[in-house]
Design a protein around this motif. Structure first.
Motif, PDB file in Angstrom:
ATOM      1  N   GLN A   1       0.800  -1.213   0.000  1.00 44.27           N
ATOM      2  CA  GLN A   1       0.000   0.000   0.000  1.00 44.27           C
ATOM      3  C   GLN A   1       0.839   1.273   0.000  1.00 44.27           C
ATOM      4  O   GLN A   1       1.186   1.807   1.045  1.00 44.27           O
ATOM      5  N   PRO A   2       1.165   1.796  -1.184  1.00 45.77           N
ATOM      6  CA  PRO A   2       1.733   3.139  -1.271  1.00 45.77           C
ATOM      7  C   PRO A   2       0.594   4.158  -1.128  1.00 45.77           C
ATOM      8  O   PRO A   2      -0.528   3.910  -1.584  1.00 45.77           O
ATOM      9  N   CYS A   3       0.871   5.295  -0.505  1.00 43.94           N
ATOM     10  CA  CYS A   3      -0.185   6.284  -0.337  1.00 43.94           C
ATOM     11  C   CYS A   3       0.368   7.702  -0.244  1.00 43.94           C
ATOM     12  O   CYS A   3       1.563   7.919  -0.070  1.00 43.94           O
ATOM     13  N   VAL A   4      -0.560   8.644  -0.368  1.00 47.25           N
ATOM     14  CA  VAL A   4      -0.257  10.074  -0.330  1.00 47.25           C
ATOM     15  C   VAL A   4      -1.166  10.711   0.714  1.00 47.25           C
ATOM     16  O   VAL A   4      -2.336  10.347   0.835  1.00 47.25           O
ATOM     17  N   PHE A   5      -0.640  11.664   1.452  1.00 45.64           N
ATOM     18  CA  PHE A   5      -1.405  12.383   2.469  1.00 45.64           C
ATOM     19  C   PHE A   5      -1.707  13.796   2.002  1.00 45.64           C
ATOM     20  O   PHE A   5      -0.936  14.391   1.245  1.00 45.64           O
ATOM     21  N   GLY A   6      -2.833  14.349   2.472  1.00 46.33           N
ATOM     22  CA  GLY A   6      -3.116  15.764   2.331  1.00 46.33           C
ATOM     23  C   GLY A   6      -3.692  16.222   1.010  1.00 46.33           C
ATOM     24  O   GLY A   6      -4.193  17.343   0.927  1.00 46.33           O
ATOM     25  N   GLN A   7      -3.629  15.414  -0.030  1.00 46.87           N
ATOM     26  CA  GLN A   7      -4.151  15.851  -1.331  1.00 46.87           C
ATOM     27  C   GLN A   7      -4.472  14.627  -2.190  1.00 46.87           C
ATOM     28  O   GLN A   7      -3.885  13.572  -2.000  1.00 46.87           O
ATOM     29  N   PRO A   8      -5.384  14.799  -3.127  1.00 48.49           N
ATOM     30  CA  PRO A   8      -5.663  13.708  -4.067  1.00 48.49           C
ATOM     31  C   PRO A   8      -4.440  13.438  -4.939  1.00 48.49           C
ATOM     32  O   PRO A   8      -3.516  14.257  -5.010  1.00 48.49           O
ATOM     33  N   ARG A   9      -4.458  12.306  -5.616  1.00 47.70           N
ATOM     34  CA  ARG A   9      -3.350  11.935  -6.494  1.00 47.70           C
ATOM     35  C   ARG A   9      -3.897  11.158  -7.685  1.00 47.70           C
ATOM     36  O   ARG A   9      -4.596  10.174  -7.518  1.00 47.70           O
ATOM     37  N   VAL A  10      -3.572  11.622  -8.862  1.00 45.99           N
ATOM     38  CA  VAL A  10      -3.916  10.884 -10.073  1.00 45.99           C
ATOM     39  C   VAL A  10      -2.802   9.874 -10.316  1.00 45.99           C
ATOM     40  O   VAL A  10      -1.637  10.246 -10.459  1.00 45.99           O
ATOM     41  N   TRP A  11      -3.152   8.592 -10.331  1.00 47.07           N
ATOM     42  CA  TRP A  11      -2.183   7.535 -10.576  1.00 47.07           C
ATOM     43  C   TRP A  11      -2.072   7.327 -12.082  1.00 47.07           C
ATOM     44  O   TRP A  11      -3.065   7.081 -12.752  1.00 47.07           O
ATOM     45  N   THR A  12      -0.875   7.458 -12.596  1.00 51.30           N
ATOM     46  CA  THR A  12      -0.635   7.413 -14.037  1.00 51.30           C
ATOM     47  C   THR A  12      -0.580   5.972 -14.551  1.00 51.30           C
ATOM     48  O   THR A  12      -0.493   5.018 -13.768  1.00 51.30           O
ATOM     49  N   ASP A  13      -0.583   5.844 -15.873  1.00 51.15           N
ATOM     50  CA  ASP A  13      -0.404   4.525 -16.488  1.00 51.15           C
ATOM     51  C   ASP A  13       0.932   3.920 -16.060  1.00 51.15           C
ATOM     52  O   ASP A  13       1.029   2.715 -15.827  1.00 51.15           O
ATOM     53  N   LEU A  14       1.942   4.770 -15.935  1.00 53.66           N
ATOM     54  CA  LEU A  14       3.254   4.292 -15.504  1.00 53.66           C
ATOM     55  C   LEU A  14       3.190   3.766 -14.065  1.00 53.66           C
ATOM     56  O   LEU A  14       3.776   2.721 -13.757  1.00 53.66           O
ATOM     57  N   ASP A  15       2.455   4.447 -13.191  1.00 51.27           N
ATOM     58  CA  ASP A  15       2.273   3.971 -11.813  1.00 51.27           C
ATOM     59  C   ASP A  15       1.613   2.588 -11.813  1.00 51.27           C
ATOM     60  O   ASP A  15       2.027   1.691 -11.073  1.00 51.27           O
ATOM     61  N   HIS A  16       0.606   2.415 -12.650  1.00 56.83           N
ATOM     62  CA  HIS A  16      -0.086   1.122 -12.765  1.00 56.83           C
ATOM     63  C   HIS A  16       0.885   0.042 -13.220  1.00 56.83           C
ATOM     64  O   HIS A  16       0.897  -1.067 -12.664  1.00 56.83           O
TER      65      HIS A  16
END
Length: 182
Positions: free
Chosen positions: A138-153
């Motif tokens: 589980q990678p995650c981000v705090f405080g703001q939304p995050r668009v996960w890119t095709d590369l992230d996928h």
């Protein structure tokens, strides 16, 4: 994030081919590649329904850790309370949540996520084999939304493929060691 950078950041992670060394090296490297705030690995024994979080990386001390290296029984109510965990138990594809606060309630229980984890965006990557859930990355981000890119996928898909057999080996070794202690 360019592909050569990802290749460089993650290539040394796989060298030892020993679960503890790989997991210890992977989480900070993955945190850097995905530009996230925290990355943890939940491992579980699908037979005993016991789990733990033996590995957690945080970008800074302001980010809460979820490290817990003691095996604990999963609450029976967890699949009803956490739709992400229920999806993982069904061995569905990994889930990329861009904003916990606006996500479909069928996918994310906002109150549960805020209470238990505090993150705003996350990847719920399922480590599954033969119809069984062995862990969640589980990678995650705090405080703001995050668009996960095709590369992230793509990165997550490749990492999950590589670490699932290591997670199973880790869990089976731990199970054998705990039986020997009895």
């Amino acid at each position: 994030m360019s592909s050569p950078t990802i290749q460089t950041d993650l290539q040394d992670v796989w060298l030892p081919d020993e679960p503890d060394a790989v997991f210890s090296a992977l989480l900070p490297a993955l945190g850097k590649v995905l530009e996230c705030d925290r990355c943890f690995l939940y491992l579980r024994n699908p037979e005993s329904k016991m789990g733990m979080v033996p590995y957690c990386w945080i970008r800074s001390d302001e980010i809460p850790t979820v490290l817990d290296s003691d095996w604990k029984a999963e609450p029976e109510s967890l699949p009803e309370e956490d739709p992400l965990f229920a999806a993982a138990l069904r061995t569905e594809a990994s889930v990329f949540v861009e904003d916990v606060e606006t996500a479909d309630p069928k996918v994310v229980n906002v109150a549960f996520e805020q209470r238990e984890f505090g993150h705003r965006a996350l990847i719920h990557a399922h480590l599954c084999q033969d119809g069984q859930l062995w862990g969640i990355l589980q990678p995650c981000v705090f405080g703001q939304p995050r668009v996960w890119t095709d590369l992230d996928h793509t990165v997550i898909d490749q990492v999950v493929q590589k670490i699932t057999p290591l997670a199973i080996a880790y869990i089976q070794t731990a199970a054998t060691e705990s039986e020997a202690e009895i």
